[in-house]
Design an enzyme around this catalytic site. Structure first.
Site, PDB file in Angstrom:
ATOM      1  N   GLY A 186       0.830  -1.210   0.000  1.00 19.14           N
ATOM      2  CA  GLY A 186       0.000   0.000   0.000  1.00 19.14           C
ATOM      3  C   GLY A 186       0.860   1.254   0.000  1.00 19.14           C
ATOM      4  O   GLY A 186       0.677   2.155  -0.831  1.00 19.14           O
ATOM      5  N   ASP A 202       4.241  -9.900   6.315  1.00 17.49           N
ATOM      6  CA  ASP A 202       3.619 -10.890   5.419  1.00 17.49           C
ATOM      7  C   ASP A 202       4.596 -11.455   4.381  1.00 17.49           C
ATOM      8  O   ASP A 202       4.319 -12.493   3.789  1.00 17.49           O
ATOM      9  CB  ASP A 202       2.443 -10.252   4.656  1.00 17.49           C
ATOM     10  CG  ASP A 202       1.398  -9.653   5.577  1.00 17.49           C
ATOM     11  OD1 ASP A 202       1.357 -10.033   6.757  1.00 17.49           O
ATOM     12  OD2 ASP A 202       0.630  -8.784   5.115  1.00 17.49           O
ATOM     13  N   ARG A 220      -6.380 -33.023  22.042  1.00 16.02           N
ATOM     14  CA  ARG A 220      -7.205 -32.070  21.294  1.00 16.02           C
ATOM     15  C   ARG A 220      -6.598 -31.710  19.944  1.00 16.02           C
ATOM     16  O   ARG A 220      -5.399 -31.880  19.722  1.00 16.02           O
ATOM     17  CB  ARG A 220      -7.329 -30.751  22.078  1.00 16.02           C
ATOM     18  CG  ARG A 220      -8.335 -30.805  23.184  1.00 16.02           C
ATOM     19  CD  ARG A 220      -8.279 -29.512  23.977  1.00 16.02           C
ATOM     20  NE  ARG A 220      -9.354 -29.470  24.952  1.00 16.02           N
ATOM     21  CZ  ARG A 220      -9.377 -28.672  26.006  1.00 16.02           C
ATOM     22  NH1 ARG A 220      -8.368 -27.856  26.246  1.00 16.02           N
ATOM     23  NH2 ARG A 220     -10.403 -28.674  26.826  1.00 16.02           N
ATOM     24  N   HIS A 245      -1.999  -9.636  16.575  1.00 18.83           N
ATOM     25  CA  HIS A 245      -0.973  -8.590  16.530  1.00 18.83           C
ATOM     26  C   HIS A 245       0.274  -8.891  17.357  1.00 18.83           C
ATOM     27  O   HIS A 245       1.244  -8.130  17.282  1.00 18.83           O
ATOM     28  CB  HIS A 245      -1.584  -7.246  16.933  1.00 18.83           C
ATOM     29  CG  HIS A 245      -2.533  -6.747  15.890  1.00 18.83           C
ATOM     30  ND1 HIS A 245      -3.831  -7.191  15.812  1.00 18.83           N
ATOM     31  CD2 HIS A 245      -2.351  -5.908  14.845  1.00 18.83           C
ATOM     32  CE1 HIS A 245      -4.416  -6.618  14.775  1.00 18.83           C
ATOM     33  NE2 HIS A 245      -3.544  -5.838  14.177  1.00 18.83           N
TER      34      HIS A 245
END
Ligand code: F6P
Length: 359
Positions: A116, A139, A174, A283
């Site tokens: 961006g 990322d 689990r 975050h």
């Protein structure tokens, strides 16, 4: 010579190390440096820019965050402005930014940001501003650079979390599904999942079939491995389906991706009968001290950006093309978002050792 630095978009560990290296390199050339606060807010009359001298950058290389602050809602070409009725309209305020930069005597801007911010840098460059880019994102989805600083730290944080989940998952028999960031790129999930020995890794580049995920978990159960760890990238989606999003985003902000882990955990419990839990790491991946690798890369990028200014490489971005730091046109980096290559050895390695991708 007076240059200015801007940090835009989501923060990433290593930003302060870039700032420090750029400031010291510039000062050592006899230049003057200004910090544009909160993205470009410092050039939009919202708050003052700050002088960056040696003292301002002392002792910050190891700190997360950015001393300049940042925003992912500050695109000067689409600046959200609140109307009297409470609604927002987006306005092009780039002329104002250019004028303010001129009046402050700023001759060049080093923009440190992800896709961006780099797109904004490219547009400012096309408007005549002397711009140099520094790629930043946890990322790792910027093309033209082998990696971006912040990614290694985020992967380390995810690995630590997966290690902790392993022990509790195993104690309780689990399935635990952990969601990591990355938007439409699966690098954080792939690298952390492989390094921390997850059983299933789901990434946006490989749409998953929940039956295949459950098959893997049942097979482990039969083999006496009564727990499983699934690492899912926030942008992962089922075959024929769509990525999950989390509610409304604020004006000027991109769509918020995420929430897929909870859906997957629910489906796994329903389909396999195994108790399942989910966790969004969120975050935590963006905070904290940068790893040594990220600190070094960020420092090299900061100094290289100042060299690029000295060489008048306007409209270029510094990039790691190992073992060297090079410069490439920002426009080239923006041509496509970097994604996990399906025949990359990291994917092949994961498959070879039995990790499932849900395909
Ligand atoms: O691009 C970095 C990133 O952390 C993504 O991985 C994530 O989807 C997004 O930013 C989160 O943004 P925000 O901080 O606005 O929630």
């Amino acid at each position: 010579m007076r240059i200015a630095l801007s940090t835009g978009g989501g923060d990433a560990p290593g930003l302060n190390a870039v700032i420090r290296a750029a400031v010291l390199s510039a000062i050592n050339r006899g230049w003057d440096v200004l910090g544009i606060t909160r993205g470009y807010a410092g050039l939009m009359g919202e708050e003052p820019c700050i002088p960056l001298d040696r003292k301002a950058v002392r002792g910050i290389a190891h700190l997360g965050g950015t001393i300049l602050r940042t925003t992912n809602r500050g695109n000067p070409f689409n600046y959200p402005e609140k109307q009297p009725d409470g609604s927002f309209v987006e306005k092009d305020r780039s002329d104002e930014l250019m004028e303010n930069a001129r009046s402050l005597g700023i001759e060049a801007i080093i923009s440190i940001g992800g896709d961006g911010s780099l797109a904004i840098a490219q547009k400012l460059h096309e408007k005549g501003m002397k711009m140099i880019g520094v790629p930043k994102t946890i990322d790792n989805d910027v093309s033209g650079t082998i990696t971006t600083f912040g990614f290694d730290t985020a992967v380390d944080t995810a690995i630590e979390a997966i290690d902790k989940l392993h022990t509790t998952a195993e104690s309780h028999d689990r399935v635990i599904v952990m969601e990591v960031m990355g938007r439409q790129a699966g690098f954080i999930a792939l690298h952390s999942g492989l390094a921390a020995t997850a059983d299933v890794i789901l990434i946006p580049e490989i749409p998953y079939d929940i039956n295949s995920v459950c098959e893997r978990i049942r097979a482990r159960d039969k083999a006496g491995r009564h727990f499983s760890i699934v690492v899912v990238a926030e942008g992962a989606f089922p075959k024929g389906g769509e990525e999950s999003t989390m509610g409304e985003s604020l004006p000027g902000q991109a769509r918020r991706v995420g929430g897929v882990a909870e859906k997957i955990a629910k489906q796994i419990q329903e389909m396999t009968g195994k108790e399942s839990r989910s966790l969004i790491l969120g975050h935590l991946q963006r905070g904290g001290q940068p790893t040594g690798y990220d600190r070094l890369l960020a420092t090299r990028f900061g100094a290289a950006a100042v060299r690029a200014v000295a060489d008048k490489k306007w409209g270029q971005m510094v990039a790691l093309q190992s073992p060297h730091i090079v410069t490439i046109p920002i426009a080239e980096a923006l041509r496509e978002t970097k994604r996990v290559e399906l025949n990359h050895d990291v994917v092949l390695t994961a498959r070879a050792i039995g990790i499932g991708f849900g395909d």
